[in-house]
Design a protein around this motif. Sequence first.
Motif, short mmCIF file in Angstrom:
data_model
loop_
_atom_site.label_atom_id
_atom_site.label_comp_id
_atom_site.label_asym_id
_atom_site.label_seq_id
_atom_site.Cartn_x
_atom_site.Cartn_y
_atom_site.Cartn_z
N SER A 1 -27.68 68.82 -63.48
CA SER A 1 -27.55 70.28 -63.42
C SER A 1 -28.17 70.87 -64.68
O SER A 1 -28.36 70.17 -65.67
CB SER A 1 -26.08 70.71 -63.32
N TYR A 2 -28.47 72.15 -64.64
CA TYR A 2 -29.01 72.80 -65.84
C TYR A 2 -27.99 72.78 -66.97
O TYR A 2 -28.35 72.66 -68.14
CB TYR A 2 -29.43 74.24 -65.51
N ARG A 3 -26.72 72.85 -66.61
CA ARG A 3 -25.68 72.80 -67.63
C ARG A 3 -25.68 71.45 -68.34
O ARG A 3 -25.57 71.38 -69.57
CB ARG A 3 -24.31 73.05 -67.00
N SER A 4 -25.83 70.36 -67.57
CA SER A 4 -25.85 69.04 -68.20
C SER A 4 -27.06 68.88 -69.11
O SER A 4 -26.98 68.26 -70.17
CB SER A 4 -25.84 67.95 -67.13
N LEU A 5 -28.20 69.46 -68.72
CA LEU A 5 -29.39 69.38 -69.56
C LEU A 5 -29.22 70.19 -70.85
O LEU A 5 -29.72 69.80 -71.91
CB LEU A 5 -30.62 69.87 -68.80
N LYS A 6 -28.50 71.29 -70.77
CA LYS A 6 -28.20 72.06 -71.98
C LYS A 6 -27.39 71.21 -72.96
O LYS A 6 -27.66 71.20 -74.16
CB LYS A 6 -27.41 73.33 -71.63
N HIS B 1 -29.86 78.19 -74.04
CA HIS B 1 -30.07 79.10 -72.92
C HIS B 1 -30.61 78.37 -71.69
O HIS B 1 -31.57 77.60 -71.78
CB HIS B 1 -31.04 80.22 -73.31
N GLU B 2 -30.00 78.65 -70.55
CA GLU B 2 -30.40 77.99 -69.32
C GLU B 2 -31.83 78.32 -68.95
O GLU B 2 -32.55 77.48 -68.38
CB GLU B 2 -29.46 78.39 -68.17
N VAL B 3 -32.28 79.52 -69.25
CA VAL B 3 -33.65 79.91 -68.91
C VAL B 3 -34.67 79.02 -69.64
O VAL B 3 -35.72 78.67 -69.09
CB VAL B 3 -33.90 81.40 -69.22
N THR B 4 -34.33 78.61 -70.87
CA THR B 4 -35.22 77.70 -71.62
C THR B 4 -35.22 76.31 -70.99
O THR B 4 -36.26 75.67 -70.89
CB THR B 4 -34.78 77.61 -73.09
N VAL B 5 -34.05 75.86 -70.55
CA VAL B 5 -33.95 74.57 -69.86
C VAL B 5 -34.84 74.58 -68.63
O VAL B 5 -35.60 73.63 -68.37
CB VAL B 5 -32.50 74.27 -69.49
N LYS B 6 -34.77 75.63 -67.83
CA LYS B 6 -35.58 75.73 -66.62
C LYS B 6 -37.06 75.73 -66.96
O LYS B 6 -37.88 75.11 -66.25
CB LYS B 6 -35.21 76.99 -65.83
N LYS B 7 -37.42 76.44 -68.02
CA LYS B 7 -38.82 76.51 -68.41
C LYS B 7 -39.34 75.14 -68.84
O LYS B 7 -40.44 74.73 -68.46
CB LYS B 7 -39.01 77.52 -69.55
N TYR B 8 -38.53 74.42 -69.61
CA TYR B 8 -38.95 73.09 -70.07
C TYR B 8 -39.07 72.12 -68.90
O TYR B 8 -39.99 71.29 -68.86
CB TYR B 8 -37.96 72.56 -71.11
N LEU B 9 -38.14 72.20 -67.96
CA LEU B 9 -38.22 71.35 -66.77
C LEU B 9 -39.49 71.67 -65.99
O LEU B 9 -40.18 70.76 -65.50
CB LEU B 9 -36.99 71.55 -65.89
N SER B 10 -39.82 72.93 -65.90
CA SER B 10 -41.06 73.34 -65.22
C SER B 10 -42.28 72.76 -65.91
O SER B 10 -43.23 72.31 -65.26
CB SER B 10 -41.15 74.87 -65.17
N HIS B 11 -42.27 72.73 -67.25
CA HIS B 11 -43.39 72.13 -67.99
C HIS B 11 -43.55 70.66 -67.64
O HIS B 11 -44.68 70.16 -67.48
CB HIS B 11 -43.16 72.27 -69.50
N LEU B 12 -42.43 69.94 -67.54
CA LEU B 12 -42.49 68.50 -67.22
C LEU B 12 -43.04 68.28 -65.82
O LEU B 12 -43.78 67.33 -65.57
CB LEU B 12 -41.09 67.89 -67.35
#
Length: 395
Positions: free
Chosen positions: A231-236, A243-254
């Motif tokens: 989950s995004y929470r676990s990645l945080k 911030h969850e938005v940063t997590v999502k952005k980094y996942l998108s980069h990968l």
Amino acid sequence: MTSRDVLLDAISYWDDLISQEKVIHRNLTEKIEKTLDMEEITVVTGVRRAGKTYILYELCRRHGGLYINFEDERLYDFDIEDFEKITSIAEEKKTKIIYMDEVQEVRGWERFAHRAHKKYKIFVTGSNSRLMRSEYSTALVGRTITFRVSPLLYPEFLRFRKLKVERSSFEEYLRHGGFPRVVLTGNRDLIKDYFDRIIYRDIVGRESVKYPEALRTMAVYLLSNAGKEFSYRSLKEITGIKHEVTVKKYLSHLENAFLLDTVRKYSPSLKIQESYVKKVYASDTGFLNLGRRASKDLGRILENAVYLHLRDRYDVFFGKNRREVDFLLCENLKPLKIVNVTYEVNDKITLKREITGLKHFMNEYGVPGEFVSMYPFKADNIPVRLAHRFCAELN
């Protein structure tokens, strides 16, 4: 700007290299070759070191053309005005085919491609799915045909290593993964170098990444837990990103760098899919060895390998409600087939759990199902296919 003399020297060097280099045929080359007579720009993307360059080499040897690699340090000051020199050289060589490798290194290349694609057949490669993301890329909408090059699948691995379809060769494939250079040399240390180049060159070097080490931590964590829910929470929590938005952005980069794919829990509703937990799978099983447990977790390595052989044929989801299944294969959200992967079954409790879960989803969606396993077992009239045969026959 790059002088014409430098371009001529570089092109001559590449001509000699291509004529001497050992090139082993890739299955995707035949599909890409069929676009030669089309005026659309042929875009070839995929993870770094998957073999995009060698596909261009093969095409160049078969059909001629002008090959330019924009990661060559001699072209460090190449800019959009220098494309006129390339077309001039192409005219001198009497060719209408131009291959531009890692073209994202040149800002504004899309403007040249838009202007020239009716006169020249243009092939471009890049190591990011956002190859055409600039303000100029809208001019190319409807004028491109895109192919994704993956590391070697099992049938290609057999060709590269001159091996036969059998369990031992498949086990070797699982150990090495499919990066062509790793397969040919046996040097698995190269994979860490590929990983770092993807993180620091393809992502950090081109994107706005405030926390590079957090990005790397996220990547290693996800790869070492391929096939497991996150989950995004676990990645945080793992990365320390607030911030969850940063997590999502980094996942998108990968994902955009083709390091990994995100797989969603199946639902007919796209909105509900997005709200559920997700899984990831690596673009090559070799990346799983970066994790602490991965090299010992043969079941997850096998599951990842099976995923790689399914993704180009189906829309792949996982199933989970009261039961769970590894892969629910769909076309336009319509379930077609259920596949469960298990390395081996050694006890009755595990066998009952596997059969119950698969039958649950077969009945729920009214579709056939099968097991994929390294070793045979009886599964109450459900087909059990050996992994090496499954992957050899699927592609």
